[in-house]
Design a protein around this motif. Sequence first.
Motif, mmCIF file in Angstrom:
data_model
loop_
_atom_site.group_PDB
_atom_site.id
_atom_site.type_symbol
_atom_site.label_atom_id
_atom_site.label_comp_id
_atom_site.label_asym_id
_atom_site.label_seq_id
_atom_site.Cartn_x
_atom_site.Cartn_y
_atom_site.Cartn_z
ATOM 1 N N ARG A 3 -78.580 44.414 12.496
ATOM 2 C CA ARG A 3 -77.125 44.573 12.431
ATOM 3 C C ARG A 3 -76.476 43.184 12.414
ATOM 4 O O ARG A 3 -76.372 42.528 13.464
ATOM 5 N N HIS A 4 -76.073 42.761 11.218
ATOM 6 C CA HIS A 4 -75.544 41.413 11.046
ATOM 7 C C HIS A 4 -74.111 41.416 10.496
ATOM 8 O O HIS A 4 -73.652 40.410 9.949
ATOM 9 N N GLY A 5 -73.422 42.544 10.617
ATOM 10 C CA GLY A 5 -72.026 42.609 10.200
ATOM 11 C C GLY A 5 -71.135 41.789 11.122
ATOM 12 O O GLY A 5 -71.501 41.484 12.265
ATOM 13 N N LEU A 6 -69.958 41.436 10.637
ATOM 14 C CA LEU A 6 -69.030 40.636 11.447
ATOM 15 C C LEU A 6 -68.657 41.358 12.734
ATOM 16 O O LEU A 6 -68.570 40.745 13.807
ATOM 17 N N LYS A 7 -68.443 42.652 12.640
ATOM 18 C CA LYS A 7 -68.096 43.434 13.833
ATOM 19 C C LYS A 7 -69.220 43.374 14.869
ATOM 20 O O LYS A 7 -68.964 43.253 16.073
ATOM 21 N N ASP A 8 -70.473 43.440 14.395
ATOM 22 C CA ASP A 8 -71.616 43.362 15.308
ATOM 23 C C ASP A 8 -71.695 41.992 15.968
ATOM 24 O O ASP A 8 -71.966 41.876 17.174
ATOM 25 N N GLU A 21 -71.224 41.270 20.070
ATOM 26 C CA GLU A 21 -72.318 40.767 20.905
ATOM 27 C C GLU A 21 -72.076 39.349 21.414
ATOM 28 O O GLU A 21 -72.280 39.055 22.593
ATOM 29 N N LEU A 22 -71.655 38.459 20.524
ATOM 30 C CA LEU A 22 -71.584 37.046 20.876
ATOM 31 C C LEU A 22 -70.276 36.628 21.524
ATOM 32 O O LEU A 22 -70.241 35.654 22.280
ATOM 33 N N LEU A 23 -69.193 37.360 21.243
ATOM 34 C CA LEU A 23 -67.876 36.972 21.763
ATOM 35 C C LEU A 23 -67.234 38.032 22.645
ATOM 36 O O LEU A 23 -66.204 37.761 23.273
ATOM 37 N N GLY A 24 -67.802 39.233 22.681
ATOM 38 C CA GLY A 24 -67.193 40.308 23.460
ATOM 39 C C GLY A 24 -65.893 40.806 22.853
ATOM 40 O O GLY A 24 -65.037 41.346 23.557
ATOM 41 N N VAL A 25 -65.745 40.647 21.527
ATOM 42 C CA VAL A 25 -64.536 41.072 20.808
ATOM 43 C C VAL A 25 -64.890 42.244 19.919
ATOM 44 O O VAL A 25 -65.846 42.183 19.146
ATOM 45 N N ASP A 26 -64.121 43.309 20.020
ATOM 46 C CA ASP A 26 -64.365 44.509 19.212
ATOM 47 C C ASP A 26 -63.342 44.560 18.080
ATOM 48 O O ASP A 26 -62.184 44.910 18.293
ATOM 49 N N LEU A 27 -63.763 44.171 16.894
ATOM 50 C CA LEU A 27 -62.860 44.143 15.738
ATOM 51 C C LEU A 27 -62.606 45.541 15.209
ATOM 52 O O LEU A 27 -63.516 46.361 15.121
ATOM 53 N N SER A 28 -61.368 45.798 14.812
ATOM 54 C CA SER A 28 -61.034 47.055 14.161
ATOM 55 C C SER A 28 -61.257 46.927 12.662
ATOM 56 O O SER A 28 -60.856 45.934 12.034
#
Length: 208
Positions: A113-118, A122-129
């Motif tokens: 899973r290498h999408g921007l949302k993923d 994982e790395l920033l704790g930010v959940d993109l819409s």
Amino acid sequence: MTTYLHKHDLPDDIDFGRAVAIDTETQGLSLIRDKLCLVQLSAGDGNAHIVQMDRDAYDAPNLIALLQNEDITKIFHFGRFDVAIMQRDLGVDTHNIFCTKIASGLVRTYTDRHGLKDLTRELLGVDLSKQQQSSDWAADELTQAQLDYAASDVLYLHQLRTILTARLVREGRLDVAQSCFDFLNTRCRLDLMGWDEIDIFSHRMRRD
């Protein structure tokens, strides 16, 4: 966060520093059919600049000069598409690239899973819409929801580059990552020429 909307090109006096995050929006994901509609950029300062392209002329000398500037790193996520669409519509190769998707593939080998949302989760704790991902980007007037979505795709790329670069160094893969980044313009030209699904390095060059 402030989002600035520019018609057709960047302003003359804009300065993104030594690294700029870049993304694009098109009407679809076909390099044959779909035109470039927006180019989003950020200096990593929490603000975003969105260029609404003139799809009849694509006359954007300031944007083109930025893409060609070898002293400024251009940070993409899945730069293969963005660089290709700008090659096609702006007629420009993008110099000095870092692609967070390529970097992720080289160091986050524990997942597919290498999408921007993923990555941001994982790395920033930010959940993109991704609610506006399928949207009419060719509209003359963009909604605030569209602008917010477009901006979100570039706001976190500087942070991701920092984390992923550290992992590339840790795993001894920074050199191979740089070689991949340097090859992107050629990879994009192959895509535009029709070799998008054919591995020309393979002994058996065929569509599987």
